[in-house]
Design a protein around this motif. Structure first.
Motif, PDB file in Angstrom:
ATOM      1  N   LEU A  37       0.696  -1.336   0.086  1.00 42.39           N
ATOM      2  CA  LEU A  37       0.006   0.045   0.025  1.00 42.39           C
ATOM      3  C   LEU A  37       0.756   1.228  -0.079  1.00 42.39           C
ATOM      4  O   LEU A  37       0.528   2.304  -0.223  1.00 42.39           O
ATOM      5  CB  LEU A  37      -0.935  -0.018   1.280  1.00 42.39           C
ATOM      6  N   LYS A  38       2.145   0.886   0.359  1.00 41.14           N
ATOM      7  CA  LYS A  38       2.994   2.320   0.568  1.00 41.14           C
ATOM      8  C   LYS A  38       3.736   2.612  -0.933  1.00 41.14           C
ATOM      9  O   LYS A  38       4.379   3.627  -1.054  1.00 41.14           O
ATOM     10  CB  LYS A  38       4.259   2.063   1.590  1.00 41.14           C
ATOM     11  N   GLN A  39       3.507   1.568  -1.992  1.00 42.43           N
ATOM     12  CA  GLN A  39       4.111   1.716  -3.246  1.00 42.43           C
ATOM     13  C   GLN A  39       3.203   2.918  -4.005  1.00 42.43           C
ATOM     14  O   GLN A  39       1.941   2.873  -4.179  1.00 42.43           O
ATOM     15  CB  GLN A  39       3.999   0.588  -4.065  1.00 42.43           C
ATOM     16  N   SER A  45      -2.989   4.039  -8.403  1.00 40.98           N
ATOM     17  CA  SER A  45      -3.981   3.199  -9.130  1.00 40.98           C
ATOM     18  C   SER A  45      -5.104   3.221  -8.569  1.00 40.98           C
ATOM     19  O   SER A  45      -6.363   3.161  -9.067  1.00 40.98           O
ATOM     20  CB  SER A  45      -3.420   1.652  -9.234  1.00 40.98           C
ATOM     21  N   LEU A  46      -5.070   3.255  -7.189  1.00 44.04           N
ATOM     22  CA  LEU A  46      -6.466   3.154  -6.250  1.00 44.04           C
ATOM     23  C   LEU A  46      -7.140   4.466  -6.309  1.00 44.04           C
ATOM     24  O   LEU A  46      -8.414   4.541  -6.512  1.00 44.04           O
ATOM     25  CB  LEU A  46      -5.994   2.748  -4.865  1.00 44.04           C
ATOM     26  N   CYS A  48      -6.966   6.775  -8.909  1.00 44.91           N
ATOM     27  CA  CYS A  48      -7.447   6.627 -10.091  1.00 44.91           C
ATOM     28  C   CYS A  48      -8.920   5.724 -10.560  1.00 44.91           C
ATOM     29  O   CYS A  48      -9.922   6.360 -10.826  1.00 44.91           O
ATOM     30  CB  CYS A  48      -6.581   6.318 -11.394  1.00 44.91           C
ATOM     31  N   ILE A  49      -9.092   4.755  -9.922  1.00 52.74           N
ATOM     32  CA  ILE A  49     -10.037   3.716  -9.833  1.00 52.74           C
ATOM     33  C   ILE A  49     -11.049   4.453  -8.864  1.00 52.74           C
ATOM     34  O   ILE A  49     -12.442   4.455  -9.568  1.00 52.74           O
ATOM     35  CB  ILE A  49      -9.678   2.589  -9.083  1.00 52.74           C
ATOM     36  N   PHE A  50     -10.824   4.772  -7.730  1.00 54.21           N
ATOM     37  CA  PHE A  50     -11.748   5.593  -6.812  1.00 54.21           C
ATOM     38  C   PHE A  50     -12.544   6.757  -7.907  1.00 54.21           C
ATOM     39  O   PHE A  50     -13.683   7.032  -7.742  1.00 54.21           O
ATOM     40  CB  PHE A  50     -11.015   6.269  -5.580  1.00 54.21           C
ATOM     41  N   CYS A  51     -11.535   7.679  -8.336  1.00 52.76           N
ATOM     42  CA  CYS A  51     -12.156   8.713  -9.226  1.00 52.76           C
ATOM     43  C   CYS A  51     -12.948   8.500 -10.261  1.00 52.76           C
ATOM     44  O   CYS A  51     -13.994   9.209 -10.606  1.00 52.76           O
ATOM     45  CB  CYS A  51     -10.983   9.901  -9.611  1.00 52.76           C
ATOM     46  N   ALA A  52     -12.516   7.509 -10.962  1.00 53.18           N
ATOM     47  CA  ALA A  52     -13.225   7.015 -12.148  1.00 53.18           C
ATOM     48  C   ALA A  52     -14.717   6.412 -11.600  1.00 53.18           C
ATOM     49  O   ALA A  52     -15.914   6.881 -12.263  1.00 53.18           O
ATOM     50  CB  ALA A  52     -12.633   5.777 -12.790  1.00 53.18           C
ATOM     51  N   PHE A  53     -14.875   5.553 -10.739  1.00 49.53           N
ATOM     52  CA  PHE A  53     -16.139   5.145 -10.112  1.00 49.53           C
ATOM     53  C   PHE A  53     -16.834   6.457  -9.529  1.00 49.53           C
ATOM     54  O   PHE A  53     -18.068   6.475 -10.001  1.00 49.53           O
ATOM     55  CB  PHE A  53     -15.897   4.263  -9.059  1.00 49.53           C
ATOM     56  N   LEU A  54     -16.323   7.463  -9.069  1.00 50.04           N
ATOM     57  CA  LEU A  54     -16.990   8.607  -8.364  1.00 50.04           C
ATOM     58  C   LEU A  54     -17.592   9.301  -9.615  1.00 50.04           C
ATOM     59  O   LEU A  54     -18.847   9.879  -9.534  1.00 50.04           O
ATOM     60  CB  LEU A  54     -16.010   9.300  -7.532  1.00 50.04           C
ATOM     61  N   LEU A  55     -16.972   9.518 -10.515  1.00 51.63           N
ATOM     62  CA  LEU A  55     -17.247  10.453 -11.744  1.00 51.63           C
ATOM     63  C   LEU A  55     -18.396   9.615 -12.497  1.00 51.63           C
ATOM     64  O   LEU A  55     -19.437  10.300 -13.136  1.00 51.63           O
ATOM     65  CB  LEU A  55     -16.214  10.738 -12.708  1.00 51.63           C
ATOM     66  N   SER A  56     -18.336   8.262 -12.679  1.00 54.26           N
ATOM     67  CA  SER A  56     -19.192   7.698 -13.695  1.00 54.26           C
ATOM     68  C   SER A  56     -20.594   7.307 -12.870  1.00 54.26           C
ATOM     69  O   SER A  56     -21.572   7.295 -13.687  1.00 54.26           O
ATOM     70  CB  SER A  56     -18.703   6.382 -14.052  1.00 54.26           C
ATOM     71  N   VAL A  64     -16.000   3.698  -2.904  1.00 58.26           N
ATOM     72  CA  VAL A  64     -15.559   3.009  -1.656  1.00 58.26           C
ATOM     73  C   VAL A  64     -15.788   1.673  -1.769  1.00 58.26           C
ATOM     74  O   VAL A  64     -14.699   0.913  -1.408  1.00 58.26           O
ATOM     75  CB  VAL A  64     -16.229   3.648  -0.663  1.00 58.26           C
ATOM     76  N   MET A  65     -16.741   0.973  -2.224  1.00 57.19           N
ATOM     77  CA  MET A  65     -16.974  -0.578  -2.347  1.00 57.19           C
ATOM     78  C   MET A  65     -15.999  -0.926  -3.273  1.00 57.19           C
ATOM     79  O   MET A  65     -15.334  -1.913  -3.148  1.00 57.19           O
ATOM     80  CB  MET A  65     -18.209  -0.853  -2.584  1.00 57.19           C
ATOM     81  N   ALA A  66     -15.559  -0.381  -4.336  1.00 55.75           N
ATOM     82  CA  ALA A  66     -14.673  -0.812  -5.267  1.00 55.75           C
ATOM     83  C   ALA A  66     -13.336  -0.999  -4.995  1.00 55.75           C
ATOM     84  O   ALA A  66     -12.757  -1.720  -5.119  1.00 55.75           O
ATOM     85  CB  ALA A  66     -14.721   0.119  -6.630  1.00 55.75           C
ATOM     86  N   VAL A  67     -12.798   0.067  -4.386  1.00 58.82           N
ATOM     87  CA  VAL A  67     -11.523   0.024  -3.541  1.00 58.82           C
ATOM     88  C   VAL A  67     -11.352  -0.860  -2.737  1.00 58.82           C
ATOM     89  O   VAL A  67     -10.176  -1.699  -2.539  1.00 58.82           O
ATOM     90  CB  VAL A  67     -11.151   1.479  -3.217  1.00 58.82           C
TER      91      VAL A  67
END
Length: 221
Positions: A37-39, A45-46, A48-56, A64-67
């Motif tokens: 998680l420190k990398q 990546s997390l 970007c995924i969070f933002c993508a799901f939030l916008l869509s 939150v569930m996706a991450v």
């Protein structure tokens, strides 16, 4: 201080030795997960995924569930990776400990015993990668017996064995998340000689590094 003594491995120790190894390796999974998680690549990546799901979805719950799902999946992958290594080791040198370590004059396996129970292990064997050197392997101490000086005593046992058998160098491998082990070896004067990333895909993604240490026996005599 635990009242312990160190002796050579015997057949009666077989199950206890394998259990100590398996449990000890499993205990590194949480530290490995934190290391992942420190990398920066994982964090990016997390995000970007969070933002993508939030916008869509325009919903805070779905990203939150996706991450959360991805983190749970990643933890499970790490569990599988560690279990695979544990099973491989149990079916290689730890399958027949006598054959692997007790039949040659240049190899041995020791246990630390406390109140009749096996509480720690260590072994040594000539290195296949670096001929002419001894490799320290299978150092593990039960959780409740750490901090009692047992690991130091086992390390001294291996170094003394190297001196008695004329080996100028002892090497070992430990992982980037085994912080206490690194401190132990550096306390004795082991020096980092090289590092490499474990070749498995998930290990590369997490930058899971193995550190190779060297100890110059002649320099410390």
């Amino acid at each position: 201080m635990a009242n312990y003594h160190i002796r050579k491995y015997e057949d009666k120790d077989y199950d206890a030795v394998r259990d100590i190894f398996a449990i000890g390796m499993s205990e590194h999974i949480p530290a490995c997960f934190t290391h992942c998680l420190k990398q920066p690549v994982i964090q990016l990546s997390l995000m970007c995924i969070f933002c993508a799901f939030l916008l869509s979805s325009k919903s805070f719950l779905l990203p939150v569930m996706a991450v959360t799902f991805l983190l749970a999946a990643a933890r499970q992958v790490l569990n599988i990776m560690f279990r695979s290594y544990i099973e491989r080791s149990l079916n290689e040198d730890l399958l027949d400990i006598n054959k692997s370590y007790m039949q040659g004059k240049d190899s041995s396996f020791w246990i630390a015993e406390c109140d009749g129970n096996v509480v720690a292990t260590v072994s040594t064997i000539p290195s296949k990668e670096e001929p002419g050197t001894l490799e320290l392997k299978r150092m593990s101490v039960k959780k409740n017996y750490r901090g009692c000086g047992i690991a130091k005593a086992l390390c001294r046992t291996v170094l003394q064995f190297a001196r008695e058998n004329g080996y100028p160098t002892v090497i070992l491998k430990t992982s980037v998340v085994q912080y206490d082990a690194q401190k132990l070896y550096e306390y004795f004067g082991f020096k980092k000689s090289r590092e490499f990333v474990v070749p498995e895909r998930i290990a590369k993604l997490c930058n899971f590094t193995v550190i190779v240490y060297r100890y110059d026996v002649l320099a410390h005599d």
